[in-house]
Enzyme design. Structure first.
Site, PDB file in Angstrom:
ATOM      1  N   GLU A 127      -3.749   0.811  -6.552  1.00  0.00           N
ATOM      2  CA  GLU A 127      -3.025   1.767  -5.720  1.00  0.00           C
ATOM      3  C   GLU A 127      -3.218   3.141  -6.356  1.00  0.00           C
ATOM      4  O   GLU A 127      -2.966   3.306  -7.547  1.00  0.00           O
ATOM      5  CB  GLU A 127      -1.539   1.397  -5.679  1.00  0.00           C
ATOM      6  CG  GLU A 127      -0.692   2.286  -4.793  1.00  0.00           C
ATOM      7  CD  GLU A 127       0.777   1.892  -4.848  1.00  0.00           C
ATOM      8  OE1 GLU A 127       1.431   1.925  -3.804  1.00  0.00           O
ATOM      9  OE2 GLU A 127       1.268   1.544  -5.955  1.00  0.00           O
ATOM     10  N   GLU A 218       5.880  11.048   0.962  1.00  0.00           N
ATOM     11  CA  GLU A 218       6.724   9.978   0.436  1.00  0.00           C
ATOM     12  C   GLU A 218       8.060  10.553  -0.006  1.00  0.00           C
ATOM     13  O   GLU A 218       8.141  11.667  -0.506  1.00  0.00           O
ATOM     14  CB  GLU A 218       6.046   9.282  -0.741  1.00  0.00           C
ATOM     15  CG  GLU A 218       6.857   8.119  -1.275  1.00  0.00           C
ATOM     16  CD  GLU A 218       6.021   7.128  -2.072  1.00  0.00           C
ATOM     17  OE1 GLU A 218       6.612   6.200  -2.638  1.00  0.00           O
ATOM     18  OE2 GLU A 218       4.792   7.280  -2.114  1.00  0.00           O
TER      19      GLU A 218
END
Length: 250
Positions: A127, A218
């Site tokens: 990730e 985010e």
């Protein structure tokens, strides 16, 4: 799917739940004019990924607080949130590459939030984030500093961290997170992904086969608005005044 996952553990007891299965959504192409602002809205509970107006998108939320993800014209998306749990979403491409990404817009978090190029690879399962701006918490601060990379008019600190038996795009797995965090925050500009990939490789941080790559907003236990567009080569047309970003699908 969330960057706060491992690194925020150093700052709080929160454990994010990520990588849940998505339902697919293929949004219709929508012709947008300045007088006709048609938007496709995704509510807080509608976790999904798919394509919209020629771009890949991904959206995930843990359902906490109030958050709305809105897909607009071409490459544009926006997020408004208040007192949320954890969420991440944006538009981009599938698969990811070393492309140069031009992006712009606005990003104004109150609390923990950040704007980043975000993606995954498989074999190895990684990730990754190239963080362009963030709110009150530096998401790289909980990782191991590996060095720096200078590119696109700025310097980025490079970090690596490990997630053990945590949710991912392939279920519960152990995997690493790679981070480049820009030392001078900005919202808008070019991000040459290949330069980050090359720097990571020099630090022994190798990638696998690319899955998606998006310019993501985010947030975690925070509030704010974000309104972002993403482009590649077509950005030059906008810079020369021949078209506006609302007219371009790249």
């Amino acid at each position: 799917m969330v960057s706060f996952k491992s690194l925020l553990l150093a700052a709080s007891a929160f454990t994010a739940v990520l990588g849940r299965p998505f339902d697919s959504f293929d949004g219709p192409d929508v012709n947008i004019t300045d007088a006709d602002e048609l938007l496709v809205r995704r509510q807080v509970t509608a976790n999904s990924e798919g394509t919209h107006n020629g771009y890949f998108y991904s959206w995930w939320s843990d359902g906490g607080g109030q958050v709305t993800y809105t897909m607009g014209a071409g490459s544009r998306y926006s997020v408004t949130w208040k007192d949320t749990g954890n969420f991440v979403g944006g538009k981009g491409w599938n698969p990811g590459t070393g492309r140069t990404i031009n992006y712009g817009g606005s990003f104004s978090p109150q609390g923990n939030g950040y704007l980043a190029v975000y993606g995954w690879t498989r074999n190895p399962l990684i990730e990754y984030y190239v963080v362009e701006s963030y709110g009150t918490y530096n998401p790289g601060s909980g990782g191991q500093l590996k060095g720096t990379v200078t590119t696109d008019g700025g310097t980025y600190n490079v970090y690596v961290s490990t997630r053990t038996n945590q949710p991912s795009i392939d279920g519960t797995r152990t995997f690493q997170q790679y981070w480049s965090v820009r030392t001078s925050k900005r919202v808008g500009g070019a991000v040459t992904m290949q330069n980050h990939f090359n720097a990571w490789a020099q630090f022994g941080m190798n990638l696998g086969a690319h899955y998606y790559q998006i310019v993501a907003t985010e947030g975690y236990q925070s509030s704010g608005p974000s309104d972002i567009y993403v482009q590649t080569q077509c950005k030059s047309l906008c810079d020369r005044g021949r078209v506006t970003w609302r007219d371009v699908v790249c």
